[in-house]
Design an enzyme around this catalytic site. Structure first.
Site, mmCIF file in Angstrom:
data_model
loop_
_atom_site.group_PDB
_atom_site.id
_atom_site.type_symbol
_atom_site.label_atom_id
_atom_site.label_comp_id
_atom_site.label_asym_id
_atom_site.label_seq_id
_atom_site.Cartn_x
_atom_site.Cartn_y
_atom_site.Cartn_z
ATOM 1 N N SER A 1 0.838 -1.201 0.000
ATOM 2 C CA SER A 1 0.000 0.000 0.000
ATOM 3 C C SER A 1 0.869 1.245 0.000
ATOM 4 O O SER A 1 1.981 1.234 0.547
ATOM 5 C CB SER A 1 -0.859 -0.033 1.262
ATOM 6 O OG SER A 1 -1.412 1.222 1.500
ATOM 7 N N TYR B 1 -1.674 -0.081 10.547
ATOM 8 C CA TYR B 1 -1.949 -0.738 9.266
ATOM 9 C C TYR B 1 -0.761 -0.576 8.322
ATOM 10 O O TYR B 1 -0.246 -1.553 7.762
ATOM 11 C CB TYR B 1 -3.218 -0.149 8.636
ATOM 12 C CG TYR B 1 -3.406 -0.561 7.198
ATOM 13 C CD1 TYR B 1 -3.728 -1.867 6.864
ATOM 14 C CD2 TYR B 1 -3.220 0.363 6.161
ATOM 15 C CE1 TYR B 1 -3.882 -2.250 5.533
ATOM 16 C CE2 TYR B 1 -3.375 -0.011 4.833
ATOM 17 C CZ TYR B 1 -3.699 -1.316 4.519
ATOM 18 O OH TYR B 1 -3.835 -1.700 3.212
ATOM 19 N N LYS C 1 2.176 -3.391 6.631
ATOM 20 C CA LYS C 1 2.555 -3.547 5.217
ATOM 21 C C LYS C 1 4.059 -3.348 5.051
ATOM 22 O O LYS C 1 4.721 -4.085 4.313
ATOM 23 C CB LYS C 1 1.791 -2.545 4.347
ATOM 24 C CG LYS C 1 0.296 -2.781 4.297
ATOM 25 C CD LYS C 1 -0.040 -4.068 3.548
ATOM 26 C CE LYS C 1 -1.527 -4.312 3.471
ATOM 27 N NZ LYS C 1 -1.889 -5.604 2.897
HETATM 28 N N1 LIG Z 1 -8.742 -1.191 -1.037
HETATM 29 C C1 LIG Z 1 -7.737 -0.368 -0.836
HETATM 30 O O1 LIG Z 1 -7.899 0.844 -0.881
HETATM 31 C C2 LIG Z 1 -6.338 -0.909 -0.602
HETATM 32 C C3 LIG Z 1 -5.243 -0.042 -0.700
HETATM 33 C C4 LIG Z 1 -3.964 -0.542 -0.488
HETATM 34 C C5 LIG Z 1 -3.785 -1.884 -0.145
HETATM 35 N N2 LIG Z 1 -4.877 -2.699 -0.020
HETATM 36 C C6 LIG Z 1 -4.661 -4.098 0.356
HETATM 37 O O2 LIG Z 1 -5.211 -4.942 -0.638
HETATM 38 C C7 LIG Z 1 -5.696 -6.143 -0.042
HETATM 39 C C8 LIG Z 1 -7.115 -6.372 -0.505
HETATM 40 O O3 LIG Z 1 -7.901 -5.252 -0.141
HETATM 41 P P1 LIG Z 1 -9.453 -5.128 -0.486
HETATM 42 O O4 LIG Z 1 -9.753 -3.683 -0.627
HETATM 43 O O5 LIG Z 1 -9.807 -6.059 -1.548
HETATM 44 O O6 LIG Z 1 -10.076 -5.594 0.912
HETATM 45 P P2 LIG Z 1 -11.180 -6.698 1.212
HETATM 46 O O7 LIG Z 1 -11.453 -6.616 2.673
HETATM 47 O O8 LIG Z 1 -12.322 -6.548 0.276
HETATM 48 O O9 LIG Z 1 -10.400 -8.041 0.872
HETATM 49 C C9 LIG Z 1 -9.575 -8.701 1.794
HETATM 50 C C10 LIG Z 1 -9.995 -10.147 1.815
HETATM 51 O O10 LIG Z 1 -9.171 -10.849 2.760
HETATM 52 C C11 LIG Z 1 -10.016 -11.729 3.498
HETATM 53 N N3 LIG Z 1 -9.356 -12.001 4.774
HETATM 54 C C12 LIG Z 1 -9.175 -11.156 5.820
HETATM 55 N N4 LIG Z 1 -8.501 -11.768 6.797
HETATM 56 C C13 LIG Z 1 -8.226 -13.016 6.354
HETATM 57 C C14 LIG Z 1 -7.534 -14.116 6.901
HETATM 58 N N5 LIG Z 1 -7.010 -14.083 8.135
HETATM 59 N N6 LIG Z 1 -7.401 -15.250 6.159
HETATM 60 C C15 LIG Z 1 -7.960 -15.321 4.913
HETATM 61 N N7 LIG Z 1 -8.649 -14.309 4.365
HETATM 62 C C16 LIG Z 1 -8.767 -13.169 5.066
HETATM 63 C C17 LIG Z 1 -11.323 -10.991 3.603
HETATM 64 O O11 LIG Z 1 -12.425 -11.854 3.873
HETATM 65 C C18 LIG Z 1 -11.441 -10.341 2.245
HETATM 66 O O12 LIG Z 1 -12.083 -11.201 1.322
HETATM 67 C C19 LIG Z 1 -5.550 -5.981 1.464
HETATM 68 O O13 LIG Z 1 -4.375 -6.645 1.854
HETATM 69 C C20 LIG Z 1 -5.400 -4.484 1.633
HETATM 70 O O14 LIG Z 1 -4.634 -4.163 2.757
HETATM 71 C C21 LIG Z 1 -6.146 -2.246 -0.250
#
Ligand SMILES: NC(=O)c1ccc[n+]([C@@H]2O[C@H](COP(=O)([O-])OP(=O)(O)OC[C@H]3O[C@@H](n4cnc5c(N)ncnc54)[C@H](O)[C@@H]3O)[C@@H](O)[C@H]2O)c1
Length: 370
Positions: free
Chosen positions: A127, A151, A155
């Site tokens: 991120s 958070y 990362k």
């Molecule tokens: N959406 C954003 O703005 C953004 C920005 C930067 C980084 N990210 C990173 O991208 C990744 C995906 O983000 P997203 O927006 O799709 O979020 P999201 O919450 O929609 O997806 C994350 C998924 O991980 C699953 N999950 C959580 N804990 C878990 C565990 N212990 N074991 C297995 N599955 C688990 C959740 O059920 C979910 O399906 C994350 O790692 C997030 O930190 C997201």
């Protein structure tokens, strides 16, 4: 030849489900490992509506070593895209141990299981929060880390752990993708973001105001030193982000070592610019009120996106108008999320022709694979 299998942790979530679409379109078979703690298995049915291929779901926790070993043994996985994690900054301040446990311990358990299985190609969801809030924009990958919340620190720590691993064992090929602000939805209107409770992010919030679910948008600060006084971010279409994973997978599979790449457009848009773009896309007025700044919010940041182009051959192709149009299509077609029936395919998404089973079979074969 069966399609090579890619384990996608967190693959039922927002970015994960769109990444499954991009992987299938590039000729891979995603195997999703997810607890569904922040997602819904029906997202994978929607992936099937778009691509004709439903990803296998392994309902398991990424911290569960035995479950990981079983998944690797059962599915002949070629590489891993690791998105599973918790992502709410405010929650990470209130519950740091929960965040270190899932994001850090989860990544450690996964890397160990990959090593045991001899699978050493990894794309990791990092991120822009690893940079913190003190760098001038555009921010390049070489900028030092300075995360300002738990958070972001999870990362940053996972990136450091993976860099150490790659130095110790040259068989690993790793790409850490630093997303800026992923927004939008799949252009079919079948897949999008499902915020749990009031959205933390701007675009889903605006979308709910446009739909009449919320009365107005609160703009957190209009006195920043930016062109119109509101905060500026680098919004990037979720399908561009999804396609970035395919490019990173190819690179990580071919070149051992570790690579960090920004996934952003390389320019910023202010809150008011996003509001105007959304008004154009939806034909609705977005009511707004100006509120105070939020502690910890940076005035403006956007990516230096040149390195992703140089190293991955990836650049964002979709503009802010498309991000808004696709978000709005998703919102209108699925006001109750996946509780709504699969929407009739939407005009404008001409690519998605129904076949007689009611699904499109537009998967794109013939690419070179990892
Ligand atoms: N959406 C954003 O703005 C953004 C920005 C930067 C980084 N990210 C990173 O991208 C990744 C995906 O983000 P997203 O927006 O799709 O979020 P999201 O919450 O929609 O997806 C994350 C998924 O991980 C699953 N999950 C959580 N804990 C878990 C565990 N212990 N074991 C297995 N599955 C688990 C959740 O059920 C979910 O399906 C994350 O790692 C997030 O930190 C997201």
């Amino acid at each position: 030849m069966p399609a090579p299998r890619i384990l996608v942790t967190g693959g039922a979530g927002f970015i994960g489900s769109h990444t499954c679409v991009a992987l299938i379109e590039a000729g891979y078979q995603p195997v999703v490992l997810d607890t569904l703690v922040n997602s819904d298995a029906r997202s994978l049915k929607r992936v099937a509506c778009i691509t004709g291929v439903e990803p296998v779901l392994v309902r398991a926790d990424v911290r569960d070593a035995a479950a990981l070993d079983r998944a690797f043994a059962a599915h002949e996985v070629r590489a891993v895209v690791h998105l599973a994690g918790l992502k709410a900054v405010g929650e990470s301040v209130a519950d740091p141990l929960g965040y270190y446990d899932v994001n850090l311990a989860g990544s450690l358990a996964l890397a160990r299981a990959m090593d045991r299985a001899g699978v050493r190609t990894l794309v990791f969801s990092s991120s822009a929060t690893v940079y913190g809030d003190s760098h001038p924009s555009p921010i390049a990958e070489a900028a030092p880390h300075g995360p300002v919340n738990p958070y972001g620190r999870t990362k940053s720590m996972v990136e450091s752990m993976l860099a150490d691993l790659s130095r110790a064992d040259p068989r690993w090929g790793i790409a850490c993708l630093r997303y800026f602000n992923p927004v939008g939805a799949h252009e079919s209107g079948l897949l999008g973001e499902l915020p749990n409770g009031p959205p933390n992010n701007l675009m889903p919030y605006i979308s709910q105001v446009a739909a009449g679910e919320r009365e107005y948008l609160v703009v957190h600060g209009a006195d920043y030193d930016t062109a119109d006084g509101t905060g500026v971010r680098d919004y990037v279409h979720v399908m561009d982000v999804a396609e970035g994973h395919v490019a990173a997978l190819h690179r990580a599979a071919r070149r051992p070592g570790i690579l960090m790449a920004n996934l952003g457009t390389g320019h910023g848009a202010s809150v008011l610019e996003v509001v105007s773009a959304f008004e154009r896309a939806s034909g609705r007025r977005i009511a707004l009120r100006i509120g105070p700044r939020r502690p910890g919010d940076a005035p403006a940041y956007w990516a230096d996106a040149r390195s992703a182009w140089r190293t991955l051959g990836w650049r964002a192709r979709r503009d802010l108008d498309q991000m808004c149009a696709d978000s709005w299509r998703w919102q209108c077609a699925n006001p109750h999320g996946f509780d709504d029936p699969v929407p009739a395919l939407v005009p404008g998404a001409a690519l998605f022709q129904n076949n007689d089973r009611g699904i499109n079979i537009h998967s794109n074969r013939g690419h070179t694979h990892v």
